[in-house]
Motif scaffolding. Sequence first.
Motif, PDB file in Angstrom:
ATOM      1  N   PRO A  80       6.883   0.937  -3.769  1.00 28.67           N
ATOM      2  CA  PRO A  80       7.194  -0.035  -4.822  1.00 28.67           C
ATOM      3  C   PRO A  80       6.782   0.499  -6.183  1.00 28.67           C
ATOM      4  O   PRO A  80       5.939   1.392  -6.292  1.00 28.67           O
ATOM      5  CB  PRO A  80       6.367  -1.262  -4.421  1.00 28.67           C
ATOM      6  N   GLY A  81       7.375  -0.093  -7.229  1.00 25.84           N
ATOM      7  CA  GLY A  81       7.070   0.337  -8.587  1.00 25.84           C
ATOM      8  C   GLY A  81       6.727  -0.841  -9.478  1.00 25.84           C
ATOM      9  O   GLY A  81       6.637  -1.996  -9.025  1.00 25.84           O
ATOM     10  N   TRP A  82       6.550  -0.536 -10.751  1.00 24.10           N
ATOM     11  CA  TRP A  82       6.160  -1.590 -11.693  1.00 24.10           C
ATOM     12  C   TRP A  82       7.210  -2.693 -11.787  1.00 24.10           C
ATOM     13  O   TRP A  82       6.872  -3.860 -11.983  1.00 24.10           O
ATOM     14  CB  TRP A  82       5.926  -0.982 -13.071  1.00 24.10           C
ATOM     15  N   ARG A  83       8.469  -2.362 -11.654  1.00 17.27           N
ATOM     16  CA  ARG A  83       9.505  -3.396 -11.751  1.00 17.27           C
ATOM     17  C   ARG A  83       9.313  -4.451 -10.667  1.00 17.27           C
ATOM     18  O   ARG A  83       9.376  -5.655 -10.937  1.00 17.27           O
ATOM     19  CB  ARG A  83      10.894  -2.756 -11.638  1.00 17.27           C
ATOM     20  N   GLN A  84       9.033  -4.011  -9.435  1.00 15.69           N
ATOM     21  CA  GLN A  84       8.805  -4.965  -8.351  1.00 15.69           C
ATOM     22  C   GLN A  84       7.528  -5.773  -8.576  1.00 15.69           C
ATOM     23  O   GLN A  84       7.455  -6.951  -8.240  1.00 15.69           O
ATOM     24  CB  GLN A  84       8.728  -4.232  -7.005  1.00 15.69           C
ATOM     25  N   TRP A  85       6.526  -5.138  -9.159  1.00 12.16           N
ATOM     26  CA  TRP A  85       5.268  -5.847  -9.450  1.00 12.16           C
ATOM     27  C   TRP A  85       5.510  -6.966 -10.467  1.00 12.16           C
ATOM     28  O   TRP A  85       5.064  -8.100 -10.286  1.00 12.16           O
ATOM     29  CB  TRP A  85       4.231  -4.846  -9.965  1.00 12.16           C
ATOM     30  N   PHE A  86       6.249  -6.668 -11.537  1.00 10.13           N
ATOM     31  CA  PHE A  86       6.563  -7.683 -12.534  1.00 10.13           C
ATOM     32  C   PHE A  86       7.387  -8.812 -11.915  1.00 10.13           C
ATOM     33  O   PHE A  86       7.160  -9.997 -12.198  1.00 10.13           O
ATOM     34  CB  PHE A  86       7.323  -7.044 -13.701  1.00 10.13           C
ATOM     35  N   GLU A  87       8.359  -8.447 -11.081  1.00  7.30           N
ATOM     36  CA  GLU A  87       9.200  -9.465 -10.452  1.00  7.30           C
ATOM     37  C   GLU A  87       8.383 -10.362  -9.538  1.00  7.30           C
ATOM     38  O   GLU A  87       8.623 -11.577  -9.462  1.00  7.30           O
ATOM     39  CB  GLU A  87      10.323  -8.791  -9.660  1.00  7.30           C
ATOM     40  N   HIS A  88       7.412  -9.801  -8.817  1.00  6.38           N
ATOM     41  CA  HIS A  88       6.584 -10.601  -7.924  1.00  6.38           C
ATOM     42  C   HIS A  88       5.842 -11.698  -8.681  1.00  6.38           C
ATOM     43  O   HIS A  88       5.702 -12.823  -8.183  1.00  6.38           O
ATOM     44  CB  HIS A  88       5.588  -9.708  -7.199  1.00  6.38           C
ATOM     45  N   PHE A  89       5.379 -11.396  -9.881  1.00  2.46           N
ATOM     46  CA  PHE A  89       4.637 -12.380 -10.666  1.00  2.46           C
ATOM     47  C   PHE A  89       5.547 -13.186 -11.592  1.00  2.46           C
ATOM     48  O   PHE A  89       5.054 -13.916 -12.452  1.00  2.46           O
ATOM     49  CB  PHE A  89       3.550 -11.675 -11.488  1.00  2.46           C
ATOM     50  N   ASP A  90       6.867 -13.047 -11.402  1.00  6.25           N
ATOM     51  CA  ASP A  90       7.857 -13.805 -12.175  1.00  6.25           C
ATOM     52  C   ASP A  90       7.731 -13.561 -13.673  1.00  6.25           C
ATOM     53  O   ASP A  90       7.926 -14.475 -14.488  1.00  6.25           O
ATOM     54  CB  ASP A  90       7.740 -15.313 -11.886  1.00  6.25           C
ATOM     55  N   LEU A 129     -12.686   4.428 -12.094  1.00  6.75           N
ATOM     56  CA  LEU A 129     -11.559   3.587 -12.477  1.00  6.75           C
ATOM     57  C   LEU A 129     -12.035   2.149 -12.637  1.00  6.75           C
ATOM     58  O   LEU A 129     -13.026   1.730 -12.017  1.00  6.75           O
ATOM     59  CB  LEU A 129     -10.455   3.632 -11.412  1.00  6.75           C
ATOM     60  N   ALA A 130     -11.299   1.405 -13.438  1.00  7.05           N
ATOM     61  CA  ALA A 130     -11.489  -0.038 -13.543  1.00  7.05           C
ATOM     62  C   ALA A 130     -10.227  -0.720 -13.041  1.00  7.05           C
ATOM     63  O   ALA A 130      -9.137  -0.148 -13.124  1.00  7.05           O
ATOM     64  CB  ALA A 130     -11.773  -0.443 -14.988  1.00  7.05           C
ATOM     65  N   ALA A 131     -10.370  -1.932 -12.517  1.00  5.76           N
ATOM     66  CA  ALA A 131      -9.227  -2.625 -11.920  1.00  5.76           C
ATOM     67  C   ALA A 131      -9.183  -4.071 -12.354  1.00  5.76           C
ATOM     68  O   ALA A 131     -10.205  -4.667 -12.712  1.00  5.76           O
ATOM     69  CB  ALA A 131      -9.300  -2.542 -10.395  1.00  5.76           C
ATOM     70  N   ARG A 132      -7.986  -4.648 -12.308  1.00  2.97           N
ATOM     71  CA  ARG A 132      -7.795  -6.089 -12.476  1.00  2.97           C
ATOM     72  C   ARG A 132      -7.364  -6.658 -11.136  1.00  2.97           C
ATOM     73  O   ARG A 132      -6.182  -6.812 -10.852  1.00  2.97           O
ATOM     74  CB  ARG A 132      -6.773  -6.362 -13.569  1.00  2.97           C
ATOM     75  N   LYS A 133      -8.353  -6.959 -10.278  1.00  2.59           N
ATOM     76  CA  LYS A 133      -8.046  -7.437  -8.936  1.00  2.59           C
ATOM     77  C   LYS A 133      -7.494  -8.856  -8.951  1.00  2.59           C
ATOM     78  O   LYS A 133      -6.912  -9.309  -7.956  1.00  2.59           O
ATOM     79  CB  LYS A 133      -9.291  -7.344  -8.056  1.00  2.59           C
ATOM     80  N   ASP A 134      -7.672  -9.567 -10.075  1.00  3.64           N
ATOM     81  CA  ASP A 134      -7.073 -10.895 -10.177  1.00  3.64           C
ATOM     82  C   ASP A 134      -5.565 -10.814 -10.339  1.00  3.64           C
ATOM     83  O   ASP A 134      -4.870 -11.827 -10.228  1.00  3.64           O
ATOM     84  CB  ASP A 134      -7.685 -11.672 -11.347  1.00  3.64           C
ATOM     85  N   TRP A 135      -5.041  -9.613 -10.552  1.00  2.00           N
ATOM     86  CA  TRP A 135      -3.593  -9.403 -10.640  1.00  2.00           C
ATOM     87  C   TRP A 135      -3.093  -8.662  -9.405  1.00  2.00           C
ATOM     88  O   TRP A 135      -2.241  -7.780  -9.486  1.00  2.00           O
ATOM     89  CB  TRP A 135      -3.240  -8.607 -11.906  1.00  2.00           C
ATOM     90  N   THR A 136      -3.634  -9.011  -8.252  1.00  5.80           N
ATOM     91  CA  THR A 136      -3.291  -8.309  -7.010  1.00  5.80           C
ATOM     92  C   THR A 136      -1.976  -8.807  -6.432  1.00  5.80           C
ATOM     93  O   THR A 136      -1.732 -10.006  -6.340  1.00  5.80           O
ATOM     94  CB  THR A 136      -4.407  -8.494  -5.968  1.00  5.80           C
TER      95      THR A 136
END
Length: 308
Positions: free
Chosen positions: A205-215, A260-267
């Motif tokens: 998967p790529g960023w496009r699918q990630w954006f689509e998942h979160f609408d 690394l740092a992460a935003r796990k709230d955007w999982t």
Amino acid sequence: MQDLWKLVSSPRHLMVFEAAARHQSFTRAAEELHTHQPAVSTAIKQLEQSLGVVLFIREHRKVALTSAGARLHSDVTRSLEQILLSARSVQQLTVADHVTLNSSSAFSHYWLMPRLVELHARHPDIDLRIQSSDREPDIDAENISLAVRRGNGDWLGCHAALIADEAIYPVASPQVMSKVQDVHGRPNLEKQPLIHLEEPVRDRPGWRQWFEHFDYTTRPPDNGLILNDYALVLQAAIAGEGIAFGWWHVTDRLIRQGVLAARKDWTWKTGLGFYLVWSKKHELTGAAAQTRDWILETCRSEPGQSQP
């Protein structure tokens, strides 16, 4: 197979034909096969008589394939290469009890390598051969003991045990991640440099699918680094080149180390997983079974290896 024997007179003729066609020379084929040029010429002539076609145009000091010869050469070459692969795989069954583990370069580098000392401490006699690949090989044909695959856990002819559910969140160097802000409860990633993974063979998967998942209606930017290997993606993220996908089972250790740092709230949990697979056709050797059990036990019990 009886029909084949009738058509070609002798399987040896096919090997002689392949060498002659590859070299475009009966003399060079004879040298490779440790025989004499007249023997090659005789074998080719017998094969042509059996098939009832002319395979070579004889010229001064060289030969050239006819259209019929070119067709036969293509098929014979492919078949002999498959036989060679099978023979090598069978040969490996009789050699020392080594274990071949096939996985992506990122899994090998970031998950496996830091933990190898633990495997060797528990099983010092295991001879582990780590094989990185940008594709999913045939574990039976290529005599691979264990492999790591992404999917739903269902592969024909394979046992599969879950290593980790697929969960993806944005990761970056701490300096880059500190600049990412929420905008009305949504990540402001469209204004950040993104690192893209585009593998030539495997489906990822790529960023496009990630954006689509979160609408998110905003399209992700197409600029930024585009890399074809996830190990390189993580190296670029560590170097501060932008924000990358973080598969949790690979990046969790780097996050705990502060690399690394992460935003796990955007999982994003995709519903797929990463599995350790091995053949149903061949029983694992003792060393391969020990390696399998160690990997699965480590995934279940290591501190910090909990899903976000």
